[in-house]
Design an enzyme around this catalytic site. Structure first.
Site, PDB file in Angstrom:
ATOM      1  N   GLN A   1       0.468  -1.141   0.369  1.00 54.38           N
ATOM      2  CA  GLN A   1       0.505   0.327   0.366  1.00 54.38           C
ATOM      3  C   GLN A   1       0.493   1.067  -0.261  1.00 54.38           C
ATOM      4  OE1 GLN A   1      -2.651  -1.705   3.082  1.00 54.38           O
ATOM      5  NE2 GLN A   1      -4.131  -0.624   2.129  1.00 54.38           N
TER       6      GLN A   1
ATOM      7  N   ARG B   1       4.167  -0.300  13.021  1.00 53.25           N
ATOM      8  CA  ARG B   1       3.758  -1.802  12.344  1.00 53.25           C
ATOM      9  C   ARG B   1       3.877  -1.423  11.006  1.00 53.25           C
ATOM     10  NH1 ARG B   1      -1.779  -4.816  11.102  1.00 53.25           N
ATOM     11  NH2 ARG B   1      -1.190  -6.106  10.318  1.00 53.25           N
TER      12      ARG B   1
ATOM     13  N   HIS C   1       1.274  -9.490   3.968  1.00 53.71           N
ATOM     14  CA  HIS C   1       0.127  -8.099   4.031  1.00 53.71           C
ATOM     15  C   HIS C   1      -0.056  -8.855   3.079  1.00 53.71           C
ATOM     16  CE1 HIS C   1      -2.089  -4.661   5.758  1.00 53.71           C
ATOM     17  NE2 HIS C   1      -3.102  -5.225   5.366  1.00 53.71           N
TER      18      HIS C   1
ATOM     19  N   ASN D   1      -1.907 -11.471   8.352  1.00 56.08           N
ATOM     20  CA  ASN D   1      -2.806  -9.942   8.923  1.00 56.08           C
ATOM     21  C   ASN D   1      -4.316 -10.111   8.251  1.00 56.08           C
ATOM     22  OD1 ASN D   1      -3.056  -7.234   9.155  1.00 56.08           O
ATOM     23  ND2 ASN D   1      -4.153  -6.996   7.275  1.00 56.08           N
ATOM     24  N   GLU D   2      -5.270 -10.741   8.671  1.00 54.09           N
ATOM     25  CA  GLU D   2      -6.515 -10.817   8.730  1.00 54.09           C
ATOM     26  C   GLU D   2      -6.797 -11.912   7.956  1.00 54.09           C
ATOM     27  OE1 GLU D   2      -8.059  -7.068   7.602  1.00 54.09           O
ATOM     28  OE2 GLU D   2      -7.507  -6.079   8.570  1.00 54.09           O
TER      29      GLU D   2
ATOM     30  N   ASN E   1      -7.748  -6.555  14.482  1.00 51.40           N
ATOM     31  CA  ASN E   1      -7.533  -5.444  13.962  1.00 51.40           C
ATOM     32  C   ASN E   1      -9.219  -4.887  13.852  1.00 51.40           C
ATOM     33  OD1 ASN E   1      -4.926  -5.407  13.214  1.00 51.40           O
ATOM     34  ND2 ASN E   1      -5.778  -6.049  10.808  1.00 51.40           N
TER      35      ASN E   1
ATOM     36  N   TYR F   1     -12.317  -2.666  13.594  1.00 49.41           N
ATOM     37  CA  TYR F   1     -12.997  -0.862  12.951  1.00 49.41           C
ATOM     38  C   TYR F   1     -14.928  -0.717  12.884  1.00 49.41           C
ATOM     39  CZ  TYR F   1      -9.685  -1.047   9.987  1.00 49.41           C
ATOM     40  OH  TYR F   1      -7.156  -0.997   9.423  1.00 49.41           O
TER      41      TYR F   1
ATOM     42  N   GLU G   1      -4.652  -2.667  13.929  1.00 48.04           N
ATOM     43  CA  GLU G   1      -5.613  -1.777  13.117  1.00 48.04           C
ATOM     44  C   GLU G   1      -6.638  -1.233  13.885  1.00 48.04           C
ATOM     45  OE1 GLU G   1      -5.665  -3.016   9.321  1.00 48.04           O
ATOM     46  OE2 GLU G   1      -4.220  -4.112   8.863  1.00 48.04           O
TER      47      GLU G   1
ATOM     48  N   TRP H   1      -4.872   3.194  12.478  1.00 44.97           N
ATOM     49  CA  TRP H   1      -4.242   2.779  10.572  1.00 44.97           C
ATOM     50  C   TRP H   1      -5.058   3.676   9.828  1.00 44.97           C
ATOM     51  CZ3 TRP H   1      -2.090  -0.853   8.411  1.00 44.97           C
ATOM     52  CH2 TRP H   1      -2.440  -0.751   6.801  1.00 44.97           C
TER      53      TRP H   1
ATOM     54  N   GLU I   1      -5.486   2.035  -1.527  1.00 43.61           N
ATOM     55  CA  GLU I   1      -6.360   1.103  -0.350  1.00 43.61           C
ATOM     56  C   GLU I   1      -7.173   0.443  -1.318  1.00 43.61           C
ATOM     57  OE1 GLU I   1      -8.564  -0.053   2.340  1.00 43.61           O
ATOM     58  OE2 GLU I   1      -6.968   1.144   2.862  1.00 43.61           O
ATOM     59  N   TRP I   2      -5.928  -0.878  -1.653  1.00 49.38           N
ATOM     60  CA  TRP I   2      -6.772  -1.900  -2.507  1.00 49.38           C
ATOM     61  C   TRP I   2      -7.795  -1.672  -3.539  1.00 49.38           C
ATOM     62  CZ3 TRP I   2      -2.869  -5.218  -0.762  1.00 49.38           C
ATOM     63  CH2 TRP I   2      -2.833  -4.788   0.353  1.00 49.38           C
TER      64      TRP I   2
ATOM     65  N   PHE J   1      -7.849   6.482   4.831  1.00 49.37           N
ATOM     66  CA  PHE J   1      -7.145   6.152   5.233  1.00 49.37           C
ATOM     67  C   PHE J   1      -6.191   7.190   6.477  1.00 49.37           C
ATOM     68  CE2 PHE J   1      -9.824   2.868   4.151  1.00 49.37           C
ATOM     69  CZ  PHE J   1     -11.161   2.311   5.589  1.00 49.37           C
TER      70      PHE J   1
END
Length: 544
Positions: free
Chosen positions: A33, A90, A136, A181-182, A313, A315, A382, A432, A439-440, A448
């Site tokens: 990213q 991180r 990630h 990650n995730e 993580n 949100y 995150e 984050w 952002e993907w 963000f």
């Protein structure tokens, strides 16, 4: 960098100086990213290089080829972190930069190793302690091509070799690690459906196969570190993600049970094997042959390699309700979206259809996890929000991000309550993200960052109001950690070898239009209205 005077709100009420000083505050990014340098110095393509470089895949036609150009501008970014008082950062490592061929036994790209060593050494010299994520989402494309990536058990040994390489070459200056990650994002968005790379779209069984391989790769990595690299005296975990489930009708036992299942299918899917050696009972009872089984030796390995801290993580939260009568047995809860693609939540919507302000959800999630796993140390690795209209607002108005500042204020208030009132052991917190980044599938449409990236002016960096708020109340309350000083002393024994090249030109952004798509998953791709990708989404286990 613009110098602006922005109104800053006070610290959250529950975040007294004593509570704030007991938590290590930081910020975070990921390699794909922010780095750019997609083919620099021997790096090979990742699955996200492949997806983003395919026409029509990204909302604004941007890619991660340059991203924020941190590959060339890391010294500038570290100087800005130091200026704001950041003591914890991180980051992730790009597998393709370290092992370009991907497979176990293949050549190590020392140019990639040197780049990360120089970056980490500069962080330490600035008094910033790194926490490094190994994976990630940027799998070497060659591994996806050769055997289907995380759908093959071959991934376990290839990842172990990559992790071994990182411990060998970076372990003297890094003592905080996360393997993956995730897992929901990796396995559900990438393999069950076709939202994220590699867009496998192979159904629910593929999600579970992927997760199974992730768990075993992680456990083998933990075992390796605790034997071969025990002298490094570091800590290892895995970053798990999920939403909080609010029963749609808290007086309806069926909705309450569905909300509990929602939490189990997100967090306990991964965490139960890590703590207890097997998948949750409700998953084994309802998912049938779709859910792989652990051998006795695998279960023993998982129990013997429990994570050193619980990485979360978080949100937001959603309403959850009982499935309709006659639903497949695999569906133990339901969560959906309205006809406009916006998920259903008690919180205030953001500019992303999946993201709301539900600050108490963080506290409730920590309470739930602490009870189930007997009070481990938690790291929030995150937490953040995309700001409304930040992709088009001009400078300096875009820096006055009061929406984001309020998000952090309310979430951190609940985090401090979890620690001071509920007794939850909170160790670290990472906002984050450090800066606006790729952002993907949204490209730069969703912002963000606490640092604004000016795509029209050579990717210039400008701190937003939230960056200054976090600096004033949180970042600067932490002293430089003794562990940082020790690692910096080690780092000084080997001089830096790489110069910082001049930054590349910023990529231009444009808006594309594509046909809408509906799919079923427990996490949504957030694409802006202008992309034409309006989504109507249901998510959770939806059958084969």
């Amino acid at each position: 960098m613009l110098v602006t005077v922005l109104a800053l709100s006070p610290a959250p009420d529950a975040c007294t100086a004593a509570v704030r000083s007991s938590i290590n505050w930081g910020t975070a990014t990921s390699a794909y990213q922010v780095e750019g340098g997609w083919n620099a110095d021997g790096k090979s393509p990742s699955i996200w290089d492949t997806l983003a470089q395919s026409p029509g895949k990204i909302a604004d036609n941007t890619t991660g080829d340059v991203a924020c150009d941190m590959y060339n501008r890391w010294a500038e970014d570290i100087a800005l972190m130091k200026q704001l008082g950041v003591k914890n950062y991180r980051l992730s490592v790009a597998w393709t930069r370290i092992i370009p061929a991907g497979v176990a036994g293949s050549a190590v790209n020392m140019a990639g190793v040197d780049w990360y060593r120089n970056l980490i050494k500069a962080l330490l010299a600035a008094g910033i302690r790194p926490a490094v994520t190994m994976y990630h989402w940027d799998l070497p494309q060659v591994l996806q091509d050769n055997y289907g990536g995380f759908l093959s058990p071959n991934i376990q040994e290839d990842f172990l070799y990559y992790a071994d390489t990182l411990f060998k070459h970076l372990g003297d200056i890094v003592d905080q690690w996360m393997t993956f990650n995730e897992v929901i994002s990796i396995c559900e968005l990438g393999y069950q459906v076709d939202v994220f790379a590699p867009q496998a779209n192979k159904g629910l069984g593929a999600k579970y196969t992927c997760g199974h391989n992730v768990l075993l790769a992680h456990a083998k990595t933990m075992q390796l570190y605790r034997t071969k690299y025990a002298a490094q005296k570091g800590r290892v975990s895995i970053a798990l993600d999920g939403k909080w489930g609010y029963p749609k009708d808290p007086n309806n036992p069926a909705d309450v049970a569905a909300a509990e299942n929602f939490m189990v299918f997100q967090y306990a899917w991964m965490a139960d094997p890590l703590y207890f050696g097997d998948y949750p009972a409700v998953m084994k009872e309802t998912q049938g042959a779709l859910l792989p089984k652990f051998t006795a030796e695998e279960s023993k390995l998982l129990r013997a390699t429990t994570i050193d801290f619980f990485s979360v993580n978080f949100y937001c939260g959603y309403y959850v309700w009982a499935p309709a009568p006659g639903s497949p047995k695999e569906l133990t809860y339901d969560v959906g979206a309205n006809t406009g693609g916006q998920f259903i939540s008690p919180g205030i919507p953001s500019n992303a259809p999946w993201l709301f302000k539900t600050p108490d959800g963080l506290r409730l999630t920590l309470q739930w996890l602490a009870k189930r796993y007997n009070g481990p140390e938690f790291w929030i690795t995150e937490n953040g929000v995309s700001g409304p209209d930040e992709d088009w607002k001009p400078l300096p108005a875009v820096l006055d991000d009061t929406y984001r500042q309020d998000y952090y204020k309310t979430y951190l208030d609940n985090l401090c309550l979890a620690k001071s009132v509920d007794g939850v052991n909170v160790g670290n917190y990472y906002a984050w993200s450090w800066m606006d980044n790729f952002e993907w599938r949204d490209g730069f449409k969703k912002r963000f960052g606490i640092i604004y990236i000016d795509l029209k002016n050579n990717l210039a960096r400008h701190p937003k109001g939230t960056a200054k708020w976090l600096s004033q109340h949180f970042f600067n309350i932490n002293p430089v950690a003794p562990a940082t000083l020790r690692a910096a002393s080690v780092a000084r024994q080997t001089p830096a070898t790489a110069a910082v090249p001049k930054p590349a030109a910023a990529p231009s952004a444009s808006v594309i239009s594509s046909k809408g798509k509906g799919f079923s998953l427990p996490f949504s791709l957030a694409l802006n209205k202008g992309s034409g990708l309006g989504l109507s989404v249901k998510f959770g286990p939806q059958g084969k």
